[in-house]
Design an enzyme around this catalytic site. Structure first.
Site, mmCIF file in Angstrom:
data_model
loop_
_atom_site.group_PDB
_atom_site.id
_atom_site.type_symbol
_atom_site.label_atom_id
_atom_site.label_comp_id
_atom_site.label_asym_id
_atom_site.label_seq_id
_atom_site.Cartn_x
_atom_site.Cartn_y
_atom_site.Cartn_z
ATOM 1 N N THR A 98 0.829 -1.211 0.000
ATOM 2 C CA THR A 98 0.000 0.000 0.000
ATOM 3 C C THR A 98 0.866 1.265 0.000
ATOM 4 O O THR A 98 1.989 1.251 0.528
ATOM 5 C CB THR A 98 -0.899 -0.015 1.262
ATOM 6 O OG1 THR A 98 -1.434 1.279 1.456
ATOM 7 C CG2 THR A 98 -0.122 -0.370 2.517
ATOM 8 N N ASP A 99 0.303 2.346 -0.528
ATOM 9 C CA ASP A 99 1.016 3.637 -0.465
ATOM 10 C C ASP A 99 1.139 4.134 0.973
ATOM 11 O O ASP A 99 1.953 5.026 1.255
ATOM 12 C CB ASP A 99 0.304 4.685 -1.337
ATOM 13 C CG ASP A 99 -1.155 4.950 -0.956
ATOM 14 O OD1 ASP A 99 -1.691 4.261 -0.072
ATOM 15 O OD2 ASP A 99 -1.749 5.867 -1.554
ATOM 16 N N GLU A 100 0.353 3.549 1.891
ATOM 17 C CA GLU A 100 0.361 4.052 3.271
ATOM 18 C C GLU A 100 1.691 3.805 3.975
ATOM 19 O O GLU A 100 1.973 4.397 5.012
ATOM 20 C CB GLU A 100 -0.814 3.459 4.074
ATOM 21 C CG GLU A 100 -2.137 3.807 3.401
ATOM 22 C CD GLU A 100 -3.377 3.470 4.195
ATOM 23 O OE1 GLU A 100 -3.321 3.450 5.438
ATOM 24 O OE2 GLU A 100 -4.423 3.233 3.559
ATOM 25 N N TYR A 121 -1.725 -0.373 11.123
ATOM 26 C CA TYR A 121 -1.907 -1.075 9.834
ATOM 27 C C TYR A 121 -0.717 -0.824 8.915
ATOM 28 O O TYR A 121 -0.092 -1.772 8.418
ATOM 29 C CB TYR A 121 -3.206 -0.607 9.155
ATOM 30 C CG TYR A 121 -3.258 -0.939 7.681
ATOM 31 C CD1 TYR A 121 -3.330 -2.258 7.234
ATOM 32 C CD2 TYR A 121 -3.218 0.071 6.702
ATOM 33 C CE1 TYR A 121 -3.362 -2.568 5.870
ATOM 34 C CE2 TYR A 121 -3.242 -0.232 5.346
ATOM 35 C CZ TYR A 121 -3.306 -1.550 4.943
ATOM 36 O OH TYR A 121 -3.326 -1.866 3.593
ATOM 37 N N LYS A 126 2.209 -3.373 7.447
ATOM 38 C CA LYS A 126 2.453 -3.585 6.017
ATOM 39 C C LYS A 126 3.917 -3.249 5.687
ATOM 40 O O LYS A 126 4.553 -3.932 4.877
ATOM 41 C CB LYS A 126 1.517 -2.715 5.162
ATOM 42 C CG LYS A 126 0.063 -3.131 5.166
ATOM 43 C CD LYS A 126 -0.212 -4.516 4.596
ATOM 44 C CE LYS A 126 -0.040 -4.625 3.106
ATOM 45 N NZ LYS A 126 -0.494 -5.939 2.575
#
Ligand code: NAD
Ligand code: TYD
Length: 340
Positions: A130-132, A155, A159
């Site tokens: 994810t870009d997060e 989260y 990741k």
């Protein structure tokens, strides 16, 4: 060459869309779907594939070596085995309520899979991230693949941990691994705890739409089918050891998104309700996807103007699906998160 693709988390939102796409675009592949069927996994998403030759489902948990072995046993017999790893605890708000399940599935589960994939000589491991992991942007700029990893939520931290384990498996063991990092997805089969289906479900029932803080946070929205096609490109054409950002060049403030959805549904803006902000809420995500565009020839096929109505129509035609997934445990979560 005969191919088997092991897909983890195939009963979830993006995984089920990916499996539908494979059935259409790679009908000769055997596919093994390994999924624990948590609250977010739903075999109803895959009804059209059940009984299809070459498709098998393994009910199992990626943190358990014996379950993962069962998936690899089902995959035996092809000349090449590929693995696409979607399975994860995926919702930021739940990670704020309780972080440990995220560490167990996202971090430990990824290592269990990497170990098994290495043992079985898997030809390629695609890790769906994810870009997060990059953290939050200011008013300008984009995440590139070289942006430092600065995750802010449990989260995104979990990741990031999994991304680094995949990187290490490539570096240390020479495993063929590719990491993709995508922006926010929308489309069919998304669990209604995520913002877009939540607002469609609430507005359709004339219920209020909870907007966190001032609603000025920015996300880059990509139609799920475009994400799935990008993952297929990374699986087939990506270079081992590389990271590919995936995004839709479609930045939107949360409040503007809500207004568009309300407009499309013919519902009043008075449904918007400002609620307490998410702790540590990332302000802005924006993706520079020029690497996957130029190196793998991928670009999104759907504009937001095309895919939002498709998505809304899908949810409107799925009354029983929405009712079933929003029953029981989800209602308890909703009450915990939003009160009442
Ligand atoms: P989801 O929550 O809808 O689905 C997750 C799936 O994983 C479910 O089917 C669930 O049953 C399964 N699962 C969870 N824990 C498991 C375990 N221990 N063992 C086996 N299966 C397990 O998630 P999603 O939105 O489809 O996201 C899929 C992947 O894509 C995730 O890795 C997520 O981080 C990533 N991603 C999501 C988005 C997005 O906008 N949704 C954007 C970028 C990246
Ligand atoms: P979400 O769909 O949870 O995705 P992510 O947090 O991974 O980006 O949320 C998208 C944006 O919408 C995010 O800025 C948080 C915000 N949001 C709300 O304002 N209200 C809500 O009820 C939810 C679930 C999210």
């Amino acid at each position: 060459m005969s191919t088997t693709c092991i897909v983890t988390g195939g009963a979830g939102f993006i995984g089920s869309n990916f499996l539908h796409m494979l059935a259409e675009l790679r009908p000769d592949w055997r596919v093994v779907n390994l999924d624990a069927l948590t609250y977010a996994g739903n075999l109803e998403n895959l009804e059209a594939l059940a009984g299809r030759p070459g498709y098998s489902f393994v009910h199992g948990d990626i943190t358990k070596g014996e379950d993962v072995e069962r998936a690899f046993a089902s995959a035996k017999g092809s000349e090449r085995t590929l693995l696409v790893h979607f399975a994860a605890e995926s919702h930021v708000d739940r990670s704020i309520q309780s972080g440990l399940p995220f560490v167990l599935t996202n971090v430990a589960g990824t290592q269990v899979l990497l170990d098994a994939a290495r043992k079985h000589g898997t030809q390629r491991f695609v890790h769906v991230s994810t870009d997060e992991v990059y953290g939050s942007l200011g008013a300008s700029g984009f995440f590139t693949e070289d942006t430092p990893l600065q995750p802010n939520s449990p989260y995104s931290a979990s990741k990031t941990g999994s991304d680094l384990l995949v990187r290490a498996a490539h570096h240390t063991h020479g495993m063929d691994c590719v990491i993709t990092r995508c922006s926010n997805n929308y489309g069919p089969y998304q669990f209604p705890e995520k913002f877009l289906p939540l607002m469609i479900a609430n507005a359709s029932a004339d219920k209020s739409i909870p907007v966190y803080g001032d609603g000025q946070q920015v996300r880059d929205w990509l139609y799920v089918r475009d994400h799935c096609e990008a993952i297929l490109a990374a699986l087939e054409k990506g270079k081992s050891g590389e990271v590919y950002n995936i995004g839709g060049n479609n930045e939107m403030k949360n409040l503007d998104l809500v207004k568009q959805v309300l407009g499309a549904l013919g519902k009043p803006e008075s449904l918007i309700t400002y609620v307490k902000d998410r702790p540590g809420h990332d302000r802005r995500y924006a993706i520079d996807a020029s690497k996957i565009r130029s190196e793998l020839g991928w670009s999104p096929r759907f504009t937001f103007a095309q895919a939002l109505p498709l998505t809304i129509r899908w949810y409107q035609s799925q009354g029983p699906w929405l009712q079933r997934v929003t029953s029981g445990a989800y209602r308890e979560y909703y009450a915990r998160q939003y009160g009442g």
